[in-house]
Design a protein around this motif. Sequence first.
Motif, PDB file in Angstrom:
ATOM      1  N   GLU A  63       0.827  -1.210   0.000  1.00  6.37           N
ATOM      2  CA  GLU A  63       0.000   0.000   0.000  1.00  6.37           C
ATOM      3  C   GLU A  63       0.858   1.255   0.000  1.00  6.37           C
ATOM      4  O   GLU A  63       0.585   2.206  -0.740  1.00  6.37           O
ATOM      5  CB  GLU A  63      -0.916   0.022   1.224  1.00  6.37           C
ATOM      6  N   THR A 102       2.590   1.741  -3.409  1.00 10.02           N
ATOM      7  CA  THR A 102       1.580   2.110  -4.407  1.00 10.02           C
ATOM      8  C   THR A 102       1.153   3.563  -4.234  1.00 10.02           C
ATOM      9  O   THR A 102       1.068   4.317  -5.209  1.00 10.02           O
ATOM     10  CB  THR A 102       0.361   1.172  -4.303  1.00 10.02           C
ATOM     11  N   ARG A 103       0.909   3.969  -2.993  1.00 14.65           N
ATOM     12  CA  ARG A 103       0.498   5.361  -2.736  1.00 14.65           C
ATOM     13  C   ARG A 103       1.612   6.341  -3.069  1.00 14.65           C
ATOM     14  O   ARG A 103       1.364   7.414  -3.627  1.00 14.65           O
ATOM     15  CB  ARG A 103       0.058   5.520  -1.287  1.00 14.65           C
ATOM     16  N   ARG A 115       1.826   6.608  -6.918  1.00 18.24           N
ATOM     17  CA  ARG A 115       0.671   7.352  -7.439  1.00 18.24           C
ATOM     18  C   ARG A 115       0.806   8.838  -7.122  1.00 18.24           C
ATOM     19  O   ARG A 115       0.589   9.693  -7.981  1.00 18.24           O
ATOM     20  CB  ARG A 115      -0.626   6.779  -6.869  1.00 18.24           C
TER      21      ARG A 115
END
Length: 165
Positions: free
Chosen positions: A26, A29-30, A33
Amino acid sequence: MPPQSRPEPSAPPYPGSAPDARLLTEAVTRLRRALRASIRTEYPWETLPMAQVELLQVLAEHSPARIGDLAARQRLATSTVSGLIGQMITSGLVARAVDPADRRASAVTLTEAGQAQLDAWARAHEHRLDTALGALDEADRSAVHDALPALFRLAEQLDDTMTQA
């Protein structure tokens, strides 16, 4: 809704998965992004697709390289890499020449323009991250700093696992 700084571990998404692995997934990925979105907002000149940036990064470390070797390193189809390289040749970021090791094959090299674009991309990301790190308290900055060697070792472990697959 205010951003969560650290999600609480919940039930693993599949049997045998570790909450730390889920949280790291997570977090990575964050981060990707957020960086991808912010770079386009704060640096509108930056239009390189991430796939091209990653190829430039590989070429900066391993140049010259054959398209097949680039595809293997990036775990992409040769035709996909060939198409990306064609776009990058048109943009002047890379050049294709006869492979000195095998005159029947061609090799791709990073051009000065490609290196300059990669350097500008890296500086923009470093500036963005430096600003974000500066907004953290000292304990969080220290925790990020202390985690860097382990994160590099984790990346190497993942790379080693992929090359053995």
